[in-house]
Design a protein around this motif. Sequence first.
Motif, short mmCIF file in Angstrom:
data_model
loop_
_atom_site.label_atom_id
_atom_site.label_comp_id
_atom_site.label_asym_id
_atom_site.label_seq_id
_atom_site.Cartn_x
_atom_site.Cartn_y
_atom_site.Cartn_z
N ASP A 45 0.83 -1.21 0.00
CA ASP A 45 0.00 0.00 0.00
C ASP A 45 0.86 1.26 0.00
O ASP A 45 0.61 2.19 -0.77
N ARG A 46 1.86 1.28 0.85
CA ARG A 46 2.72 2.47 0.91
C ARG A 46 3.54 2.64 -0.36
O ARG A 46 3.79 3.77 -0.79
N ARG A 94 1.21 4.27 -2.84
CA ARG A 94 0.86 5.66 -2.52
C ARG A 94 2.06 6.60 -2.61
O ARG A 94 1.95 7.74 -3.07
N GLN A 95 3.21 6.14 -2.17
CA GLN A 95 4.37 7.03 -2.08
C GLN A 95 5.28 6.98 -3.31
O GLN A 95 5.95 7.97 -3.62
#
Length: 206
Positions: free
Chosen positions: A150-151, A154-155
């Motif tokens: 997920d990170r 997103r990042q």
Amino acid sequence: MRVALGAFGLSDDLNSNAFVRKILEGGTQDTDALANKLSDVRYREFSKAFGYGNIGGARTGSSSWARGITARFRQLEFEVAVGNQDQSMRLAMDAKRNMPDIAKQTGTDETRWFKIMGNPPMRQVFETALGLPPSFAQADLDTQVAEFSDRAKRQLGLDSLSALSDTAIQDAVIERFLIRDQIKAFQVQSAGSVALTLLQSAPRLF
């Protein structure tokens, strides 16, 4: 031993002869092999590269194999030398070298994340780059994979770890790692400076 272990970043086991022998003799094809039971995937890579416990036997007779191990050892020795001056840069170089291999792994992204999580230097780079605390390793494995994924999306806009073959993506991961690592070091240093200032300004009791 020094070259063989050093080529896989396992130099700390240089004096563990019986342990290393068991890793090599057990191979990697049996699920109960010691190399497969250890969380650090570097042992699996080490055992598989030598092939002693696998069908077909040792791969050490090939001159190209010997050149490959030697070249890998020299690269890691260079990284160790860099690490003696700057450990963060050593980790960045290790990640840069390993990310294309992660991208080429067959299977799902979950499998690739498990490989990153099982490689301590790589894990540290991704944890720091994505802003995850070391205590995150205590969470169950499925939670860790989901959070890493997920990170990363997103990042870094990383929808699939196969994109780690792209040098621009590799550089983005390393840049985030180095920046966040420097921020963390600055925060620790600043906290220490504040504590020292308070101690120096406190009234003497004796």
